[in-house]
Design a protein around this motif. Structure first.
Motif, PDB file in Angstrom:
ATOM      1  N   UNK A 185     -14.857   2.856  10.798  1.00 29.09           N
ATOM      2  CA  UNK A 185     -16.185   3.356  11.157  1.00 29.09           C
ATOM      3  C   UNK A 185     -16.947   3.702   9.886  1.00 29.09           C
ATOM      4  N   UNK A 186     -18.206   3.298   9.832  1.00 34.58           N
ATOM      5  CA  UNK A 186     -19.037   3.519   8.650  1.00 34.58           C
ATOM      6  C   UNK A 186     -20.379   4.129   9.037  1.00 34.58           C
ATOM      7  N   UNK A 187     -20.970   4.868   8.111  1.00 38.51           N
ATOM      8  CA  UNK A 187     -22.358   5.277   8.295  1.00 38.51           C
ATOM      9  C   UNK A 187     -22.605   6.759   8.467  1.00 38.51           C
ATOM     10  N   UNK A 188     -21.560   7.582   8.490  1.00 34.71           N
ATOM     11  CA  UNK A 188     -21.781   9.022   8.551  1.00 34.71           C
ATOM     12  C   UNK A 188     -22.425   9.526   7.270  1.00 34.71           C
ATOM     13  N   UNK A 189     -22.822  10.779   7.278  1.00 36.27           N
ATOM     14  CA  UNK A 189     -23.512  11.361   6.125  1.00 36.27           C
ATOM     15  C   UNK A 189     -22.667  12.478   5.517  1.00 36.27           C
ATOM     16  N   UNK A 190     -22.794  12.714   4.213  1.00 34.34           N
ATOM     17  CA  UNK A 190     -22.040  13.798   3.581  1.00 34.34           C
ATOM     18  C   UNK A 190     -22.319  15.173   4.182  1.00 34.34           C
ATOM     19  N   UNK A 191     -23.503  15.362   4.769  1.00 29.49           N
ATOM     20  CA  UNK A 191     -23.825  16.665   5.373  1.00 29.49           C
ATOM     21  C   UNK A 191     -23.557  16.696   6.881  1.00 29.49           C
ATOM     22  N   UNK A 192     -22.889  15.670   7.392  1.00 29.88           N
ATOM     23  CA  UNK A 192     -22.431  15.642   8.789  1.00 29.88           C
ATOM     24  C   UNK A 192     -23.579  15.697   9.804  1.00 29.88           C
ATOM     25  N   UNK A 228     -15.301  -2.508  11.952  1.00 31.88           N
ATOM     26  CA  UNK A 228     -14.257  -3.505  12.127  1.00 31.88           C
ATOM     27  C   UNK A 228     -13.145  -2.941  13.004  1.00 31.88           C
ATOM     28  N   UNK A 229     -12.474  -3.833  13.719  1.00 32.08           N
ATOM     29  CA  UNK A 229     -11.331  -3.470  14.548  1.00 32.08           C
ATOM     30  C   UNK A 229     -10.055  -4.050  13.959  1.00 32.08           C
ATOM     31  N   UNK A 230      -8.943  -3.419  14.334  1.00 26.54           N
ATOM     32  CA  UNK A 230      -7.619  -3.955  14.051  1.00 26.54           C
ATOM     33  C   UNK A 230      -7.407  -4.291  12.570  1.00 26.54           C
ATOM     34  N   UNK A 231      -7.774  -3.371  11.705  1.00 21.30           N
ATOM     35  CA  UNK A 231      -7.508  -3.552  10.279  1.00 21.30           C
ATOM     36  C   UNK A 231      -6.138  -2.950   9.978  1.00 21.30           C
TER      37      UNK A 231
END
Length: 698
Positions: A579-586, A594-597
């Motif tokens: 999962x990507x795209x969160x922020x440092x300040x939450x 991506x799945x199944x890495x």
């Protein structure tokens, strides 16, 4: 409205929510329905909604609901198995009380569900094959993460005598004890209760531990936030006495609560309560699912405020005097793999209330979820699904019926910041506190021994942070040096000596004890963080740069991975969703990239992402913001076409340095240009080759 009047109008519906055979509980309906004499409806009725509102002559903020009469719903509403267990339990007693007395090492299915409300989960060690080795995990209830000195020492002892020898700090500011045998449950529970602790409501379908900033500041707004969190926790604590009946033979060992809490709980002016019930707010069925609340002050997002069912923010005037609260609703992390109708969600603004109304507003929100949250399918029972289905406007209107007022407009807030509170800080009363980084919240070995010695010697209270760390409170200045020395010898370092990647990283326990875990989290994250650091070094990212990394062993999201810049969610053996795209300040929700890495293939994904972040980011752009700006299609292209950074030499295996002196000179020059020695050497070589080729061309 008087309880007697409510009882008179609701007798026919008294058992709809499942009162026991010998008890009747009045089903609360909207004030307006009672006033207009409408047919009382089942609490599970999906059409119990106000169709319009009108203002009272005495107050423009008072709401009265008006409903079109409907035929009573005589069909039986489908309920999950857990709802039946709750209904038949005599307020969380049966059959748990009987199961605890048997010789078996485990308890039956119904008791397994009920013991959660008492603060425990039945588990097995999944590393062991053959006969299941049943054991229990205990979780404490510590509003604001506060742990008195006496309780800490007792928990430390219990971990050694009855547990697996370690304490674990959770992401909700509590302790977890693992490895408790059934025969020792009552001894451990009663010891906790008799030493200023509790596990009541740490798990189960009710309000969980209420978060607040753990920093023991004496600033008005921090003190007020913590007091509010404690009052909310008290308001929503089960009242029937089952907990004390089972674990301390009916002796109620608890401190007196503030009168305003008792008043708010008992108030039934707007039909929130079950009159004459041992559980005036929860009834026999409690809530549809777990319920999470956090309280904080502006800018301080140490509590991941938007991930809670209710987020409460203190609003102060220009002089710093608290005036009221902004309220967010509808956050929640849990989801189910391959079920797209389940999802993580951020809380959204509901409105503002004056400070004297906060308990009534919280109660109104809880009751709205109690009455309307789904009880047929537990996947969809959290309040976030109710709000997603209704929309915030409809939800607000319904809550206002139970609150008895309209919410005021949400007050403007400054930007949120993540605060770890690690290191030494002034409390504001002449004393200091020291925040300690604890990898994944696991306290054991020499660290555990040293912490106990310090806490016992200096008679310190402690606080647990929502980031799985520990704060030592009320430290005199003269104690700072010896405490710092002792901590360092035990590996509890000052934050400047801790890898920045570790500072914000979190993981859930997962294997071997969690029955829901699909793959590793706590045991796997140390190696994952080392590998991420190696990728950082390889692509030329500086040591003091970081990303928020969170790892969970299943999609329930206990370590809040869906808020991370890089979240890893177990989706198979040794396999993760990325999962990507969160922020440092939450403040931003991540998305599944991506799945199944497979865990052994992480570098194939992370290396191109971090490489392009290093080279294509805008000024000051975080990794999470970069991935959002690029878009997943572009990121996927980066991963698919990746052959490794040319500068690394990985494709050509060139040996650039023949002696240490040359390397050290190159390294010093590279440092001045914010590059690695390898990068600078490659630039020199490329420039030389280019100049020679140009010379030939001329």
């Amino acid at each position: 409205m008087a309880a007697a009047a409510a009882a008179a109008t609701s007798a026919a519906a008294a058992g709809a929510i499942g009162g026991g055979k010998d008890r009747k509980e009045v089903v609360p309906v909207f004030q307006g329905l009672r006033r207009h004499g409408s047919m009382p409806l089942s609490t599970r009725s999906p059409h119990l909604l106000p169709l319009s509102t009108s203002s009272s002559s005495s107050s423009s903020s008072v709401i009265s609901a008006v409903s079109t009469p409907v035929k009573p719903d005589t069909s039986e509403t489908k309920r999950s198995k857990v709802e039946i267990f709750k209904e038949q339990s005599n307020y969380l007693r049966f059959p748990l009380n009987e199961e605890l007395l048997t010789e078996a090492a485990n308890i039956n299915e119904a008791a397994t569900q009920l013991i959660k409300f008492h603060g425990s989960y039945q588990q097995t060690n999944r590393d062991e094959r053959g006969v299941k080795s049943y054991q229990f995990m205990l979780r404490t209830k510590n509003p604001c993460g506060k742990v008195p000195n006496r309780l800490y020492l007792v928990m430390d002892d219990l971990a050694d005598e009855f547990g697996i020898g370690t304490l674990r700090l959770t992401t909700r500011q509590t302790f977890q004890l693992h490895g408790i045998l059934k025969k020792n449950l009552k001894t451990v529970m009663s010891t906790i209760i008799r030493n200023m602790g509790s596990t009541l409501g740490a798990c189960g379908d009710l309000n969980r531990n209420v978060l607040a900033p753990a920093a023991p500041y004496t600033k008005k707004e921090y003190v007020f936030a913590q007091e509010t969190a404690e009052n909310i926790a008290s308001l929503l604590t089960p009242q029937s006495g089952a907990y004390y009946d089972l674990w301390v033979d009916g002796e109620k060992i608890m401190s007196a609560e503030p009168p305003e809490v008792t008043k708010a709980r008992n108030d039934n002016s707007h039909g929130t309560n079950f009159p004459d019930s041992p559980e005036p707010i929860y009834g026999t069925q409690f809530l549809p699912r777990k319920f999470k609340i956090a309280v904080t002050v502006p800018t301080d997002n140490s509590v991941d405020i938007l991930t809670n069912d209710i987020g409460v923010v203190v609003v102060s005037d220009a002089d710093g005097e608290p005036q009221g609260f902004n309220i967010y609703v509808g956050g929640g992390m849990g989801r189910t793999h391959r079920v797209e109708t389940t999802f993580p969600r951020l809380g959204e603004p509901l409105g503002y209330v004056p400070k004297e109304d906060i308990l009534y507003a919280i109660k109104a929100i809880v009751v709205t979820q109690r009455e309307n949250g789904r009880r047929d399918d537990r996947k969809y029972s959290r309040m976030k699904y109710l709000i997603s289905q209704w929309g915030i406007e409809k939800f607000r209107t319904v809550v206002e019926q139970y609150y008895g007022k309209k919410f005021e407009p949400f007050r403007e807030l400054p930007e949120w910041e993540f605060k770890s509170y690690l290191g030494w800080h002034e409390q504001g009363d002449g004393l200091m506190f020291c925040g300690l980084h604890v990898d994944n919240g696991r306290i054991g070995g020499k660290m555990k021994k040293t912490l106990r010695e310090i806490i016992e010697k200096y008679n310190l209270n402690v606080c647990i942070t929502p980031n799985q760390n520990l704060i030592l409170c009320d430290i005199r200045r003269s104690w700072k040096r010896p405490i710092t020395t002792a901590l360092a010898q035990a590996g509890l370092l000052q934050p400047r000596y801790v890898d920045p990647l570790n500072i914000t990283a979190m993981a859930c326990p997962a294997l071997p004890l969690c029955p829901l875990a699909i793959t590793e989290a706590e045991r796997g994250i140390p190696d994952i963080l080392k590998r991420v650091r190696a990728v950082f070094d390889k692509v030329g990212l500086k040591y003091n740069e970081s990303v928020v990394i969170r790892v969970t062993g299943c999609p329930n999201g206990c370590a809040r991975p869906y808020m991370a810049e890089l979240g890893m969610v177990g989706d198979g053996p040794n396999s993760y969703q990325i999962w990507l795209g969160g922020a440092p300040n939450q403040t931003t929700l991540a998305e599944c990239f991506m799945n199944k890495v497979k865990v052994q293939d992480l570098e194939k994904v992370l290396e191109p992402l971090f490489y392009h972040w290093k080279r294509k980011r805008q000024q000051g752009e975080s990794f999470g913001s970069f991935t959002t700006r690029m878009g997943f299609d572009k990121l996927q292209e980066m991963v698919d076409k990746w052959e490794g950074p040319l500068e690394s030499g990985s494709r050509f295996n060139l040996k650039l340095f023949t002696d240490r002196q040359t390397y050290e000179a190159m390294a010093e020059l590279a440092r001045l240009e914010n590059k690695t020695a390898h990068q600078l050497a490659m630039e020199v070589i490329r420039n030389y080759v280019a100049s020679q080729e140009n010379g030939k061309a001329e």
